[in-house]
Design an enzyme around this catalytic site. Structure first.
Site, PDB file in Angstrom:
ATOM      1  N   HIS A  46       0.824  -1.203   0.000  1.00 34.27           N
ATOM      2  CA  HIS A  46       0.000   0.000   0.000  1.00 34.27           C
ATOM      3  C   HIS A  46       0.863   1.259   0.000  1.00 34.27           C
ATOM      4  O   HIS A  46       0.577   2.234  -0.704  1.00 34.27           O
ATOM      5  CB  HIS A  46      -0.928  -0.013   1.223  1.00 34.27           C
ATOM      6  CG  HIS A  46      -1.728   1.240   1.383  1.00 34.27           C
ATOM      7  ND1 HIS A  46      -1.419   2.208   2.314  1.00 34.27           N
ATOM      8  CD2 HIS A  46      -2.825   1.694   0.723  1.00 34.27           C
ATOM      9  CE1 HIS A  46      -2.280   3.193   2.223  1.00 34.27           C
ATOM     10  NE2 HIS A  46      -3.148   2.912   1.268  1.00 34.27           N
ATOM     11  N   GLU A  49       2.259   1.852  -3.401  1.00 29.17           N
ATOM     12  CA  GLU A  49       1.237   2.433  -4.289  1.00 29.17           C
ATOM     13  C   GLU A  49       1.182   3.946  -4.118  1.00 29.17           C
ATOM     14  O   GLU A  49       1.107   4.700  -5.100  1.00 29.17           O
ATOM     15  CB  GLU A  49      -0.115   1.797  -3.984  1.00 29.17           C
ATOM     16  CG  GLU A  49      -1.286   2.411  -4.712  1.00 29.17           C
ATOM     17  CD  GLU A  49      -2.487   2.615  -3.807  1.00 29.17           C
ATOM     18  OE1 GLU A  49      -3.062   3.722  -3.815  1.00 29.17           O
ATOM     19  OE2 GLU A  49      -2.860   1.663  -3.088  1.00 29.17           O
ATOM     20  N   HIS A  50       1.219   4.424  -2.876  1.00 36.90           N
ATOM     21  CA  HIS A  50       1.228   5.872  -2.632  1.00 36.90           C
ATOM     22  C   HIS A  50       2.453   6.529  -3.261  1.00 36.90           C
ATOM     23  O   HIS A  50       2.349   7.586  -3.906  1.00 36.90           O
ATOM     24  CB  HIS A  50       1.234   6.143  -1.125  1.00 36.90           C
ATOM     25  CG  HIS A  50      -0.127   6.178  -0.515  1.00 36.90           C
ATOM     26  ND1 HIS A  50      -0.631   7.289   0.134  1.00 36.90           N
ATOM     27  CD2 HIS A  50      -1.100   5.234  -0.442  1.00 36.90           C
ATOM     28  CE1 HIS A  50      -1.842   7.030   0.590  1.00 36.90           C
ATOM     29  NE2 HIS A  50      -2.145   5.777   0.252  1.00 36.90           N
ATOM     30  N   GLU A 126      -3.954   8.139   7.424  1.00 37.80           N
ATOM     31  CA  GLU A 126      -4.953   7.220   6.865  1.00 37.80           C
ATOM     32  C   GLU A 126      -5.232   6.068   7.834  1.00 37.80           C
ATOM     33  O   GLU A 126      -6.383   5.665   8.019  1.00 37.80           O
ATOM     34  CB  GLU A 126      -4.454   6.677   5.522  1.00 37.80           C
ATOM     35  CG  GLU A 126      -5.484   5.848   4.778  1.00 37.80           C
ATOM     36  CD  GLU A 126      -4.988   5.364   3.425  1.00 37.80           C
ATOM     37  OE1 GLU A 126      -5.746   4.640   2.748  1.00 37.80           O
ATOM     38  OE2 GLU A 126      -3.842   5.688   3.038  1.00 37.80           O
TER      39      GLU A 126
END
Length: 416
Positions: A46, A49-50, A126
């Site tokens: 994840h 991906e950022h 997040e």
């Protein structure tokens, strides 16, 4: 009809031409996610991906966004437990622009250390936002209760400590190991011909790929922990989720369990919605879902209700499960579910974005090409008896986990 091209590196293209649309959707699907991570690197897929959107050798973060918006295209990405996807949707005239930009992210991201430190705080925010969302937290805890800290039990976002520990070298090493052409599928759907699609995949992806060196890893089969997790928070609602046995994503009962979930808790006419919300007024939000992973699956039920109504709502869930086991679904319900799935399939064929996603995930996770006629044929072979078998498979036996998030309950969740 879905077409396929396998390039010398091992990279796969799946393609669906849609002559009656003006859009083209492109998706690059990679088999990375929390299901395949370890405790030490949980969250890296994840975070990677950022970081893909934080600058390449030819574009900074603003230019990535600006170049896409200048042509009116949408580009985004997501990470799930079993795959990560980078995708775009644009007019057909901008197809090549999108192919070039997505390839730029994947092959030429710099993972700048200054940008990394900034993005670490973003991802930690997040994580904190997710922990402040009772439903998200309840479901994360449910997967942990069912799987423990293994495979799908790990959070997609990872842990704060892991995020803070990631280095630039970690990202380059992860990309080199996992963003292997043998671990990737490119899915294209829309108003473009197959030859052009192959040419541009070759130009922007295959040309930047090394020969696949992917070695299949024999992962330890995750044995469900089947625990219960109680999380006390000062909330106005009690958030309660149940996990039961499910099936993996290559199981031929996938359609049957999806039909069962739809009828039991998937829509406004489903049994859980009608009984718990409409008839008894016990909850605003109640639903069921079937999750499929590489070697296992889990069937879940979630409801949010006031603490004083929690015990009654739980009793109603148990009552509905018992009724399902005793009487099954009616022929009318069974017919309704088939029509819902057939409609969803037909509508997906009219959207380049939906068809791109469906074809890409099917090829990556099941090693199959999407075939509408085959899907309809499989649907006709699902009988009401097979749904009854799925009901028993899911709900009979010592195979339940529970997650509770809210104020201290006046009952023991282990006794539910």
């Amino acid at each position: 009809m879905t077409l396929e091209q396998i390039f010398p590196s091992g990279l796969r293209l799946v393609f669906n031409q849609m002559k009656n649309t003006r859009s083209v959707s492109v998706g690059v699907f990679i088999k990375v996610g929390s299901e395949y991570e370890s405790s030490d690197n949980n969250g890296i897929a994840h975070f990677m991906e950022h970081m893909m959107f934080k600058g390449t050798s030819k574009r900074n973060a603003f230019q990535i966004a600006d170049d896409m918006e200048k042509i009116g295209a949408r580009m985004n990405a997501y990470t799930s437990k079993n795959h990560t996807a980078y995708y775009s949707v644009s007019l057909d005239e901008h197809f090549e622009n999108c192919m070039e930009m997505i390839s730029d992210l994947i092959y030429f991201s710099k993972y700048d250390e200054i940008e990394m430190e900034k993005e670490k705080t973003v991802v930690i925010e997040e994580i904190q936002m997710s922990e402040d969302d009772p439903e998200d937290l309840c479901m994360d805890k449910l997967f942990y209760a069912w799987y423990g800290n293994e495979g799908p039990g790990r959070r997609i976002l990872g842990t704060k400590d892991n995020i803070n520990s990631f280095t630039q070298k970690n990202l380059f090493d992860f990309r080199d190991a996992e963003y292997d052409p043998g671990n990737m599928v490119i899915s294209i759907a829309g108003n473009v011909d197959f030859e052009k699609a192959k040419d541009l995949v070759n130009k922007y992806f295959e040309a930047n790929s090394r020969l696949s060196s992917l070695v299949p890893i024999l992962r330890k089969k995750v044995i469900p922990a089947k625990e219960s997790v109680l999380t006390i928070k000062p909330l106005e609602q009690a958030n309660i989720a149940f996990a039961y046995r499910g099936i993996d994503y290559i199981d031929d009962r996938t359609l049957a369990i999806n039909m069962m979930s739809s009828l039991f808790g998937g829509g406004m006419s489903s049994r859980l919605f009608q009984s718990i919300r409409e008839t008894l007024g016990l909850a605003y939000n109640v639903y069921s879902s079937a999750y499929n992973f590489s070697d296992s699956g889990v069937f879940t039920i979630y409801l949010g209700t006031s603490p004083e109504k929690a015990h009654k709502a739980i009793s109603e869930v148990k009552k509905q499960i018992q009724m399902l086991l005793e009487k099954g679904f009616s022929p009318e319900e069974f017919s309704k579910s088939k029509e819902q799935i057939k409609t969803a399939l037909v509508l997906s064929l009219e959207s380049s974005s939906s068809l791109m996603r469906m074809s890409g995930k099917r090829a990556l996770l099941k090693n199959e090409l999407f075939d509408y006629d085959l899907e309809l044929d499989l649907l006709t072979k699902v009988t009401i008896e097979k749904l009854h078998e799925i009901n028993e498979y899911v709900f009979i036996g010592d195979n339940k986990s529970i997650s509770y998030v809210g104020k201290e309950p006046d009952f023991r969740i282990e006794e539910i």
